[in-house]
Each structure stands twice: as structure tokens, then as C-alpha cells.
Enzyme design. Structure first.
Site, PDB file in Angstrom:
ATOM      1  N   ASP A   1       0.854  -1.193   0.000  1.00 58.70           N
ATOM      2  CA  ASP A   1       0.000   0.000   0.000  1.00 58.70           C
ATOM      3  C   ASP A   1       0.891   1.245   0.000  1.00 58.70           C
ATOM      4  O   ASP A   1       1.824   1.346   0.813  1.00 58.70           O
ATOM      5  CB  ASP A   1      -0.856  -0.055   1.281  1.00 58.70           C
ATOM      6  CG  ASP A   1      -1.959   0.981   1.299  1.00 58.70           C
ATOM      7  OD1 ASP A   1      -2.393   1.414   0.222  1.00 58.70           O
ATOM      8  OD2 ASP A   1      -2.394   1.336   2.421  1.00 58.70           O
TER       9      ASP A   1
ATOM     10  N   HIS B   1      -7.726   9.968   3.855  1.00 60.22           N
ATOM     11  CA  HIS B   1      -7.251   9.005   4.856  1.00 60.22           C
ATOM     12  C   HIS B   1      -7.574   9.445   6.283  1.00 60.22           C
ATOM     13  O   HIS B   1      -7.723  10.632   6.553  1.00 60.22           O
ATOM     14  CB  HIS B   1      -5.728   8.828   4.712  1.00 60.22           C
ATOM     15  CG  HIS B   1      -5.342   8.143   3.441  1.00 60.22           C
ATOM     16  ND1 HIS B   1      -4.765   8.801   2.392  1.00 60.22           N
ATOM     17  CD2 HIS B   1      -5.462   6.850   3.056  1.00 60.22           C
ATOM     18  CE1 HIS B   1      -4.541   7.944   1.407  1.00 60.22           C
ATOM     19  NE2 HIS B   1      -4.952   6.753   1.778  1.00 60.22           N
ATOM     20  N   GLY B   2      -7.644   8.466   7.172  1.00 59.55           N
ATOM     21  CA  GLY B   2      -7.763   8.754   8.597  1.00 59.55           C
ATOM     22  C   GLY B   2      -9.193   8.828   9.104  1.00 59.55           C
ATOM     23  O   GLY B   2     -10.151   8.486   8.398  1.00 59.55           O
TER      24      GLY B   2
HETATM   25  P1  13P Z   1      -8.834   4.855   5.647  1.00 61.27           P
HETATM   26  O1  13P Z   1      -7.925   5.699   6.478  1.00 61.27           O
HETATM   27  O2  13P Z   1     -10.059   5.588   5.268  1.00 61.27           O
HETATM   28  O3  13P Z   1      -9.135   3.537   6.272  1.00 61.27           O
HETATM   29  O4  13P Z   1      -8.047   4.553   4.273  1.00 61.27           O
HETATM   30  C1  13P Z   1      -7.113   3.521   4.188  1.00 61.27           C
HETATM   31  C2  13P Z   1      -6.326   3.548   2.931  1.00 61.27           C
HETATM   32  O5  13P Z   1      -6.638   4.217   1.964  1.00 61.27           O
HETATM   33  C3  13P Z   1      -5.138   2.694   2.878  1.00 61.27           C
HETATM   34  O6  13P Z   1      -4.415   2.895   1.708  1.00 61.27           O
HETATM   35  O1  G3H Z   2      -3.184   4.876   3.710  1.00 64.74           O
HETATM   36  C1  G3H Z   2      -2.481   4.565   4.649  1.00 64.74           C
HETATM   37  C2  G3H Z   2      -2.796   3.389   5.476  1.00 64.74           C
HETATM   38  O2  G3H Z   2      -3.863   3.657   6.345  1.00 64.74           O
HETATM   39  C3  G3H Z   2      -1.572   2.896   6.180  1.00 64.74           C
HETATM   40  O3  G3H Z   2      -1.200   3.709   7.221  1.00 64.74           O
HETATM   41  O4  G3H Z   2       1.241   4.198   6.917  1.00 64.74           O
HETATM   42  O5  G3H Z   2       0.149   4.343   9.177  1.00 64.74           O
HETATM   43  O6  G3H Z   2       0.539   2.126   8.103  1.00 64.74           O
HETATM   44  P1  G3H Z   2       0.273   3.595   7.879  1.00 64.74           P
HETATM   45 ZN    ZN Z   3      -4.500   4.876   0.950  1.00 65.64          ZN
END
Ligand code: 13P
Ligand code: G3H
Ligand code: ZN
Length: 326
Positions: free
Chosen positions: A96, A192-193
Site C-alpha cells: 500500500d 485518509h484517517g
Molecule cells: P482509511 O484511512 O479511510 O481507512 O483509508 C485507508 C487507505 O486508503 C489505505 O491505503
Molecule cells: O493509507 C495509509 C494506510 O492507512 C496505512 O497507514 O502508513 O500508518 O501504516 P500507515
Molecule cells: Zn491509501
């Protein structure tokens, strides 16, 4: 250096067939992030029980946290459990938000079946150069690649600022043609978040930009689209966190009906991390508050894992539409 492993040795699949089926049948593949054993167990058990394909997602930070070698064996263990249970759900292991060619290459060498190269912070041309380089390497190993165009709004951005980061539909065709990516993450209003929208009292969450998605679909017929930042920030769990000593006032996410609508379209992969984090945090806080003498990790991580599994089943059944497919 540890030995190179091809994803097929681990029993994984890339995302190609998964997306083809999801596109044709109008649902999205869930992509759940994990960092530890309990999260992985909950995801796997939830997907076995709901008979859903799944993308296990690992960020750069998660890879550092869990250790790349251990991760490989965790994925292998997950596959073994699926087999033992008699299930045939397909599983992809996906990087990811990969931020460099080197990271993507290293993940491919340790058995990942899919990678994301996130060049969205770069200029359009630089994003193409970086993404193309990853695609050329990945495809030699039959690993699929997700690219990104458009920037998801940061949690501090004002609404007017967010708008300027939406994916430009007029750019997507050239990007896909020039890079050869297998799927494309776009920005249509998610972020995100746990604080996705800043709402004034009485305001409700603005709808996703389905008009942009429609334009993208017209430019890229039949092409798999990805939605990041797709947690719904379930208020039930935010309330438990706040009730037991946390402070997540104003946390809000993308309504589930919006995601279900997206999953019926060209959106073939929906990323969920924050919702899982909220469940785990809520249940651990509750366990500690209700029994201050509890110091056995199995007695707070176990209940957290149980609720997380329920969340996964709920998402697959009612949000992604990916349940009962295998
Ligand atoms: P959320 O923070 O909305 O769960 O998104 C996760 C995400 O896009 C990971 O790549
Ligand atoms: O989009 C990001 C994911 O939620 C992963 O988050 O980099 O804190 O593991 P992280
Ligand atoms: Zn993401």
C-alpha cells in the site's frame, strides 16, 4: 540477503482475475491493512466466513513494524488456514502506498503479488516515469500494479483546497496508456484517517464526486478503479473510544451507502484501515476500563479480534458486496 520468493510459491494471486470478476459482477474487492497477527486473523476468518476474496494490504510502515520476513510467513500461514478450512477464496498480498521503485522491487522479491506505486505527489510527467518503471519490473514477475492520479485531501485541508486535488478525468487515459498500470486510484472526495470532513454544526457529509468517477469511466471503459480513504468511521466505535477515556471528537467518515454505490461501478478495490483501527482501540479501551486487573493480552486482543472479524463480515456483506462469491 534473504532468498527471493515468487508470490505463487506462497499460494497468492495477483489482482487481475479478482478485478475482472468484481467489475463484471458489480462489487469491489476489500483491501484491508494489517500490522499484526490479530488483525490478520480477523481479516482471514472474516473473509472465509463471508466467502469473500481479499487483498491483504501492507504499508511501508507496517512492513517495518512487522518485519518483512515475518510478513511473508504470516501470509503463508493465512493461506494454509484458508486451505485447512476448505475455503477457496483468492488472496492477494499488496504493498500500500509504495513510494519508490526500490521498495516495490523489494516487496516483489519477498512474495507480494501486487504493489501500489504512489507517485501522486509528483508532477504528472514524473508520476508517469516512476510508475512505468515499476510496471516494467513488476510485469516481468506477473505482479500487478496500482497507480494513483489526484491527491486525497489531507485532514487539515479546507474544502476549497480539497477540490483542486480531485483527479482530472482528462489525464487518466494518457496515464494508463503510458504507464501500463493494472488499476488506478483516483481522488473523488475520500481522504485518509478518522477525520475526513470538517463539518459545522448541522452539516452533513458531502457526497462523493460521482460525476468525476463517471467521466473517468468514460475515458477508461472496463478499467479497474481504486478508492483509498474509504473508512466509514463507525460512530458506534468512536463513541466507545470517547466513553472510555479517548478523545476522537468530530471523527467522521464516508457513509456506507456511498461506498456501496461506488462498488457497483468501475470501483473494484476499496481500501479500509482506519475502521479496523477504531474497532481494536474501542474494544481494548473497554476491556481495560471494565476490568482494571486484566493484564493478559489474550483477554483484550482476543475480544478486539472478535469485533474486528464482525466488522469485516459486515463490510463484505453490506458495503463491498464481495460476500458469497466463492
Ligand atoms: P482509511 O484511512 O479511510 O481507512 O483509508 C485507508 C487507505 O486508503 C489505505 O491505503
Ligand atoms: O493509507 C495509509 C494506510 O492507512 C496505512 O497507514 O502508513 O500508518 O501504516 P500507515
Ligand atoms: Zn491509501
Amino acid at each position: 540477503m534473504s532468498k527471493t520468493t515468487h508470490f505463487t510459491e506462497l499460494g497468492l494471486v495477483n489482482t487481475r482475475e479478482m478485478f475482472k470478476k468484481a467489475f463484471a459482477d458489480g462489487y469491489a474487492i476489500p483491501a484491508y491493512n494489517f500490522n499484526n497477527m490479530e488483525q490478520l486473523q480477523a481479516i482471514i476468518m472474516g473473509c472465509i466466513e463471508s466467502r469473500s476474496p481479499v487483498i491483504l494490504q501492507v504499508s511501508k510502515g507496517a512492513r517495518q513494524y512487522a518485519n518483512q520476513t515475518l510478513l511473508k510467513y504470516m501470509a503463508m500461514g493465512a493461506l494454509e488456514i484458508i486451505k485447512e478450512s476448505g475455503s477457496s477464496i483468492p488472496v492477494a498480498l499488496h504493498l500500500d502506498h509504495g513510494d519508490s521503485f526500490e521498495l516495490c522491487k523489494s516487496c516483489i522479491e519477498t512474495g507480494f503479488s501486487s504493489v501500489m506505486i504512489d507517485g501522486s505527489a509528483w508532477s504528472f510527467d514524473e508520476n508517469i516515469v516512476l510508475t512505468k518503471k515499476v510496471v516494467e519490473y513488476a510485469h516481468q514477475h506477473n505482479v500487478t500494479v496500482e497507480g494513483e492520479l489526484g491527491v486525497l485531501a489531507g485532514i487539515e485541508d479546507e474544502v476549497s483546497h480539497e477540490k483542486s486535488h480531485y483527479t482530472k478525468p482528462e489525464e487518466v487515459e494518457e496515464f494508463v496508456d503510458k504507464t501500463g498500470v493494472d488499476s488506478l486510484a483516483i481522488s473523488i472526495g475520500t481522504s485518509h484517517g478518522a477525520y475526513k470532513f470538517k463539518l459545522k454544526p448541522g452539516e452533513s457529509v458531502p457526497p462523493l464526486r460521482f460525476d468525476i468517477l463517471k467521466e473517468v469511466e468514460k475515458k477508461l471503459p472496463g478499467f479497474p478503479i481504486v478508492l483509498h480513504g474509504a473508512s466509514s468511521v463507525l460512530q458506534e466505535y468512536v463513541q466507545i473510544i470517547n466513553q472510555y477515556g479517548g478523545n476522537l471528537e468530530g471523527a467522521v467518515g464516508v457513509p456506507e451507502d456511498q461506498l456501496r454505490r461506488a462498488a457497483k461501478s468501475a470501483v473494484c478495490k476499496i481500501n479500509i484501515d482506519s475502521d479496523g483501527r477504531l474497532v481494536v482501540t474501542a474494544i481494548i479501551r473497554k476491556c481495560f476500563a471494565e476490568d482494571p486487573k486484566n493484564f493478559d493480552p489474550r483477554k483484550y486482543l482476543g475480544p478486539a479480534r472478535e469485533d474486528l472479524k464482525k466488522l469485516i463480515i459486515h463490510k463484505n456483506r453490506t458495503v463491498l458486496g464481495s460476500a458469497d462469491r466463492y
